[in-house]
Design a protein around this motif. Structure first.
Motif, PDB file in Angstrom:
ATOM      1  N   TYR A  33       0.927  -1.401   0.234  1.00  0.00           N
ATOM      2  CA  TYR A  33      -0.087  -0.292  -0.022  1.00  0.00           C
ATOM      3  C   TYR A  33       1.181   1.051   0.054  1.00  0.00           C
ATOM      4  O   TYR A  33       0.324   2.205   0.087  1.00  0.00           O
ATOM      5  N   ILE A  34       2.098   1.239   0.602  1.00  0.00           N
ATOM      6  CA  ILE A  34       3.129   2.584  -0.233  1.00  0.00           C
ATOM      7  C   ILE A  34       4.087   2.029  -1.294  1.00  0.00           C
ATOM      8  O   ILE A  34       4.937   0.663  -0.787  1.00  0.00           O
ATOM      9  N   PRO A  35       4.420   1.611  -2.635  1.00  0.00           N
ATOM     10  CA  PRO A  35       4.357   1.836  -3.466  1.00  0.00           C
ATOM     11  C   PRO A  35       6.082   1.402  -3.238  1.00  0.00           C
ATOM     12  O   PRO A  35       6.265  -0.167  -4.168  1.00  0.00           O
ATOM     13  N   GLU A  36       6.709   2.652  -3.253  1.00  0.00           N
ATOM     14  CA  GLU A  36       7.717   2.415  -2.777  1.00  0.00           C
ATOM     15  C   GLU A  36       8.504   1.407  -1.826  1.00  0.00           C
ATOM     16  O   GLU A  36       9.395   0.206  -2.507  1.00  0.00           O
ATOM     17  N   GLY A 157      20.061   9.090   6.473  1.00  0.00           N
ATOM     18  CA  GLY A 157      19.623  10.502   6.550  1.00  0.00           C
ATOM     19  C   GLY A 157      17.712   9.715   6.039  1.00  0.00           C
ATOM     20  O   GLY A 157      17.870   8.380   6.148  1.00  0.00           O
ATOM     21  N   ILE A 158      16.657  10.395   5.558  1.00  0.00           N
ATOM     22  CA  ILE A 158      15.457   9.875   5.091  1.00  0.00           C
ATOM     23  C   ILE A 158      15.496   9.944   2.862  1.00  0.00           C
ATOM     24  O   ILE A 158      16.325  10.101   2.496  1.00  0.00           O
ATOM     25  N   ASP A 159      14.838   8.449   3.113  1.00  0.00           N
ATOM     26  CA  ASP A 159      15.257   8.111   1.534  1.00  0.00           C
ATOM     27  C   ASP A 159      13.582   8.647   1.315  1.00  0.00           C
ATOM     28  O   ASP A 159      12.656   8.378   1.102  1.00  0.00           O
ATOM     29  N   ALA A 160      14.181   9.646   0.102  1.00  0.00           N
ATOM     30  CA  ALA A 160      13.594  10.664  -0.670  1.00  0.00           C
ATOM     31  C   ALA A 160      12.589   9.934  -1.542  1.00  0.00           C
ATOM     32  O   ALA A 160      11.295  10.393  -1.358  1.00  0.00           O
ATOM     33  N   ASP A 161      12.365   8.957  -1.892  1.00  0.00           N
ATOM     34  CA  ASP A 161      12.065   7.954  -2.631  1.00  0.00           C
ATOM     35  C   ASP A 161      10.342   7.887  -1.725  1.00  0.00           C
ATOM     36  O   ASP A 161       9.339   7.580  -1.717  1.00  0.00           O
ATOM     37  N   VAL A 162      10.648   6.920  -0.481  1.00  0.00           N
ATOM     38  CA  VAL A 162       9.988   6.071   0.032  1.00  0.00           C
ATOM     39  C   VAL A 162       8.875   8.001   0.510  1.00  0.00           C
ATOM     40  O   VAL A 162       7.528   7.468   0.655  1.00  0.00           O
ATOM     41  N   ALA A 163       9.523   8.791   1.045  1.00  0.00           N
ATOM     42  CA  ALA A 163       9.018   9.800   1.349  1.00  0.00           C
ATOM     43  C   ALA A 163       7.563  10.628   0.521  1.00  0.00           C
ATOM     44  O   ALA A 163       6.804  10.819   0.861  1.00  0.00           O
ATOM     45  N   TYR A 197       5.958  14.014   9.572  1.00  0.00           N
ATOM     46  CA  TYR A 197       5.940  12.725   9.649  1.00  0.00           C
ATOM     47  C   TYR A 197       5.807  11.600   8.467  1.00  0.00           C
ATOM     48  O   TYR A 197       6.590  10.540   9.368  1.00  0.00           O
ATOM     49  N   PHE A 198       5.632  12.156   7.841  1.00  0.00           N
ATOM     50  CA  PHE A 198       6.081  11.133   6.790  1.00  0.00           C
ATOM     51  C   PHE A 198       7.747  11.068   6.136  1.00  0.00           C
ATOM     52  O   PHE A 198       8.014   9.849   6.088  1.00  0.00           O
ATOM     53  N   ASN A 199       8.341  12.103   6.590  1.00  0.00           N
ATOM     54  CA  ASN A 199       9.669  12.128   6.745  1.00  0.00           C
ATOM     55  C   ASN A 199      10.581  11.532   7.476  1.00  0.00           C
ATOM     56  O   ASN A 199      11.346  10.404   7.877  1.00  0.00           O
TER      57      ASN A 199
END
Length: 316
Positions: A33-36, A157-163, A197-199
């Motif tokens: 449900y989270i495409p990445e 760090g943050i996975d920008a694609d997942v965010a 929150y998403f990040n």
């Protein structure tokens, strides 16, 4: 906690667990449900243990970064407690929910007060507390710096694609946030809170990094080598207690019964565990069970607890 008379051979134990997990045919399903997250390889498995005062012991894909997702709620709660102390409990409860982590049902009955900080609505309230009156990007940068400090690793760090994937598909979390805002339990604009929150959920760590990052909870709030504690011993104890009762959503009781290690899971397939006075632990395999917890990471924890006697309820 009962103790065994010998020091466990962690290297041999973890190698054996990794070998057995590699041969498992039943591996669960990825969180599509989270495409990445749907792109994750079900054949991956990693495990890491960081004993207090010792070096990390790892096996399998322990240095492969993955999206920690809800595991990060352990660290957001740590930060929020430092910000507002016990005032947090006026806005979020401390009880197991018994419902899925993204359920809106209890929010309606309980007037926008989430049951605990480890389900999605509770973590959204925690993000609102952390945000304060700042711009989301400032709070995001602060939180990433905190994760790096906990793990002693500047590469986190943050996975920008997942965010981006979460932001694009986060309708249910938006519904939860808007409901709580309508009930007066969010103080900042909904989209600003959700950006943070998403990040936060999109932070990527390996098992090694994740286990390192939780050492302070196994050590009553202290990082080895730091004069000042990360958090008071009392608050560390309370976070660990919530991990026992709420850390695996509506499978928390079963995990406590079978494993007995305080833990927090995430839909990226990771499980973070803390054995007070002994070690911090992380295991990862992307395939989830019907409750949204990693199937093989949970099995790995059960085998580790049995091999080491590290259950907080006594030797298994």
């Amino acid at each position: 906690m009962a103790r065994r008379s010998h020091k466990p051979d962690l290297e041999a134990i973890l190698d054996d667990i990794a070998d057995r997990m590699a041969s498992e045919s039943e591996r669960g399903k990825v969180a599509d449900y989270i495409p990445e997250l749907a792109k994750a390889n079900l054949n991956r498995f990693g495990i890491a243990v960081v004993p207090i005062g010792g070096a990390p012991v790892v096996a399998g894909d322990a240095d492969e970064p993955f999206s920690v997702q809800s595991i990060v709620k352990v660290f957001t709660l740590t930060l929020a407690l430092e910000r507002v102390g016990s005032g947090i409990w006026a806005r979020v409860g401390r009880e197991p929910s018994g419902d899925p982590f993204n359920s809106i049902v209890q929010l309606e009955y309980e007037h926008g007060i989430p049951r605990n900080p480890f389900i999605n609505p509770g973590a959204i309230v925690v993000a609102d507390i952390i945000l304060g009156k700042r711009e989301p990007q400032a709070a995001i940068e602060e939180f990433v710096s905190l994760c790096r400090r906990f793990a002693c690793d500047e590469s986190i760090g943050i996975d920008a694609d997942v965010a981006a994937s979460e932001i694009a598909t986060g309708a249910r979390n938006r519904a939860l946030a808007h409901f709580m805002a309508a009930e007066g339990n969010l103080k900042n604009p909904v989209e600003d809170v959700l950006e943070l929150y998403f990040n936060q959920c999109a932070v990527a760590m390996s098992c090694r990094q994740l286990a390192m990052s939780a050492r302070f909870l196994a050590s009553a709030g202290r990082l080895e080598g730091d004069d000042d504690p990360i958090i008071t011993a009392e608050r560390a104890r309370r976070i660990v207690a919530l991990m026992v009762t709420c850390g695996l959503y509506d499978a928390s009781g079963e995990f406590a019964f079978r494993v007995g290690i305080p833990a927090k899971s995430g839909v990226g397939g990771g499980i973070l565990g803390v054995v007070p006075g002994r070690a911090s632990i992380a295991a990862w395999c992307p395939g989830l069970d019907e409750k949204g917890n990693s199937l093989l990471a949970a099995r790995a924890f059960e085998e580790l607890a049995r091999a080491t006697g590290w259950s907080i309820f006594g030797v298994l």
